[in-house]
Scaffold this active site. Structure first.
Site, PDB file in Angstrom:
ATOM      1  NE  ARG A 125     -11.779   0.887 -13.335  1.00  0.00           N
ATOM      2  CZ  ARG A 125     -12.273   2.226 -13.799  1.00  0.00           C
ATOM      3  NH1 ARG A 125     -11.116   2.704 -14.647  1.00  0.00           N
ATOM      4  NH2 ARG A 125     -13.582   2.391 -13.926  1.00  0.00           N
ATOM      5  CE  LYS A 147      -2.699 -14.559   2.376  1.00  0.00           C
ATOM      6  NZ  LYS A 147      -2.408 -15.830   2.806  1.00  0.00           N
ATOM      7  CD  GLU A 189       4.374 -15.384  10.024  1.00  0.00           C
ATOM      8  OE1 GLU A 189       4.303 -16.585   9.941  1.00  0.00           O
ATOM      9  OE2 GLU A 189       3.137 -15.478  10.619  1.00  0.00           O
ATOM     10  CE  LYS A 230       4.148 -15.864   2.220  1.00  0.00           C
ATOM     11  NZ  LYS A 230       3.466 -15.027   2.618  1.00  0.00           N
ATOM     12  CD  GLU A 240      -3.987 -18.902   1.679  1.00  0.00           C
ATOM     13  OE1 GLU A 240      -4.540 -19.278   2.634  1.00  0.00           O
ATOM     14  OE2 GLU A 240      -4.682 -17.432   1.035  1.00  0.00           O
ATOM     15  NE  ARG A 244      -0.010 -16.846  -0.976  1.00  0.00           N
ATOM     16  CZ  ARG A 244       0.624 -16.042  -1.520  1.00  0.00           C
ATOM     17  NH1 ARG A 244       0.674 -16.328  -2.823  1.00  0.00           N
ATOM     18  NH2 ARG A 244       0.728 -15.237  -1.035  1.00  0.00           N
ATOM     19  CG  ASN A 248      -2.914 -19.124   6.342  1.00  0.00           C
ATOM     20  OD1 ASN A 248      -2.196 -18.052   6.420  1.00  0.00           O
ATOM     21  ND2 ASN A 248      -3.346 -19.643   5.053  1.00  0.00           N
ATOM     22  CG  HIS A 251      -1.216 -17.483   9.983  1.00  0.00           C
ATOM     23  ND1 HIS A 251      -0.421 -18.699  10.806  1.00  0.00           N
ATOM     24  CD2 HIS A 251      -1.197 -16.261   9.762  1.00  0.00           C
ATOM     25  CE1 HIS A 251       0.232 -17.434   9.545  1.00  0.00           C
ATOM     26  NE2 HIS A 251       0.851 -16.182   9.851  1.00  0.00           N
ATOM     27  CG  HIS A 255      -5.883 -14.866  11.276  1.00  0.00           C
ATOM     28  ND1 HIS A 255      -6.142 -15.349  10.572  1.00  0.00           N
ATOM     29  CD2 HIS A 255      -4.096 -13.807  11.498  1.00  0.00           C
ATOM     30  CE1 HIS A 255      -5.167 -15.337   9.443  1.00  0.00           C
ATOM     31  NE2 HIS A 255      -3.875 -14.310  10.502  1.00  0.00           N
ATOM     32  CG  HIS A 269       0.276 -11.806  12.751  1.00  0.00           C
ATOM     33  ND1 HIS A 269      -0.948 -12.300  12.434  1.00  0.00           N
ATOM     34  CD2 HIS A 269       1.210 -12.056  11.687  1.00  0.00           C
ATOM     35  CE1 HIS A 269       0.000 -13.512  11.161  1.00  0.00           C
ATOM     36  NE2 HIS A 269       0.905 -13.043  10.979  1.00  0.00           N
TER      37      HIS A 269
END
Length: 370
Positions: A125, A147, A189, A230, A240, A244, A248, A251, A255, A269
């Site tokens: 947990r 993330k 990036e 960042k 996000e 935020r 992306n 992306h 993606h 990527h």
């Protein structure tokens, strides 16, 4: 004493942490961890390539500091971000009898960071973890901000959790072992931060690119500036729900292209992000939002970095435009079925646009296809 060139603090209250950037931090990791987290045991998660290149340095450092550690080695590549490998990591951590108060170390690129971070978020947990990114992409992007996650058959990064690391150690010397293609993928990036809202940084990158590529002083400065950028965004919007999403840029298209190529070496990527950023600028031009010369300038700089900038440069046949649009419709930024894109009014002027017309996207993709 560890040689730390730059320190970036991510001020998130009880979840605050530092990003340490320097040339030999893996060799000093044991002493740094023993000082900051006394009495912990460690579970190292890495991939087979990084295990050969960097794991001996880290293991020796932990041994010298008297820190107990176990290692889980996974296959390299985007396909490792899967349910199956998530189970491998979780069961490995449990089999090592690591307790909730112990620490997971993510040693590797973005794939390992995302996977190990997610595993630490759900094992017992919630366990603490430390990011030790060994790729440029991971150092400037995926290791910062909490993330974590894995891919689904429905799309990239659709299963995961927000789980902040306790520390990030960005060892610049690890970047010297990267193949040129991997370094270039990470550089996409880096360029992204200038294209979002810092045109001065993009200007600086154009001027200092050779020194960055050659591992000169500009490389450490670029990593630090990206991390600071960042960190500011994450502090403002940790989960996000607003600004935020600007991170992306490129992306949404990228993606979809990664999914279409099966998350394989056909398209890394960062290469997908590079093509995606050019597409985002070109699409913005088509919509009358941005000057056409800016899209050309972006493409020219990314080509100089050794990156693909068009869909035609992706090896092999692409799926249908409909399949690409279906992947875009699964993007995490979609709200109640409406397409959301990061568009731009020019270099350093990105913004979030909700409710983009799917027919306009379809027509644009048809035009851009090889």
């Amino acid at each position: 004493m560890a040689e730390i060139d730059h320190t970036v603090h991510v001020a998130l209250g009880e979840r605050a942490y530092d990003i340490l950037i320097g040339p030999r931090l893996l060799d000093e990791a044991g002493a740094l961890l023993a000082e900051r987290f006394p009495g912990r045991r460690y579970g190292i998660v890495t991939d087979e390539h990084v295990a050969k290149a960097q794991l001996p340095r880290l293991a020796a450092s932990l041994d010298a500091a008297g820190l107990e550690h176990e290692t889980i080695v996974l296959p390299a590549g985007e396909s490792t971000k899967s349910y199956q490998k998530l189970e491998t990591v979780v069961e490995g951590l449990l089999a090592a009898r690591l307790e909730r108060g112990d620490l997971v170390i993510a040693l590797g690129g973005g794939v390992i960071g995302d996977l190990a971070g997610f595993a630490s978020a759900i094992t017992r947990r919630g366990m603490d973890f430390v990011q030790m990114p060994t790729s440029l992409l991971a150092q400037v992007d995926s290791s910062v901000g909490g993330k974590t996650g894995i891919n689904s058959a429905h799309g990239k990064n659709l299963v995961g959790a927000f789980h902040q690391p306790k520390l990030v150690l960005a060892d610049l010397s690890t970047l010297k072992t990267l193949p040129p293609r991997q370094f270039a993928a990470g550089y996409a990036e880096v360029a992204k931060y200038g294209l979002i809202d810092d045109p001065g940084f993009f200007d600086w990158l154009e001027t200092h690119f050779d020194d960055i590529r050659d591992g000169g002083p500009s490389l450490g400065e670029a990593v630090a500036r990206c991390c600071a950028h960042k960190a500011r965004v994450v502090i403002e919007d940790e989960r996000e729900t607003g600004v935020r999403a600007l991170l992306n840029l490129g992306h949404t298209f990228g993606h979809a292209l990664e999914k279409d190529t099966g998350y394989s070496d056909r398209l890394l990527h960062g290469e997908g992000v590079s093509i995606g950023m050019v597409l985002a600028h070109t699409f913005s031009t088509r919509l009358g939002l941005a000057p056409g010369q800016d899209a050309g300038r972006v493409a020219a700089h990314l080509r100089r970095a050794g990156l693909p900038t068009t869909m035609a440069e992706i090896p092999g046949a692409l799926g249908s435009t409909e399949s690409l649009l279906a992947a875009i419709a699964q993007d995490k930024k979609v709200q109640r079925g409406a397409l959301t894109f990061i568009l731009t009014r020019g270099i350093g002027q990105a913004f979030i646009e909700h409710g983009v017309d799917p027919q306009a996207v379809h027509a644009f993709l048809e035009e851009m296809r090889p």
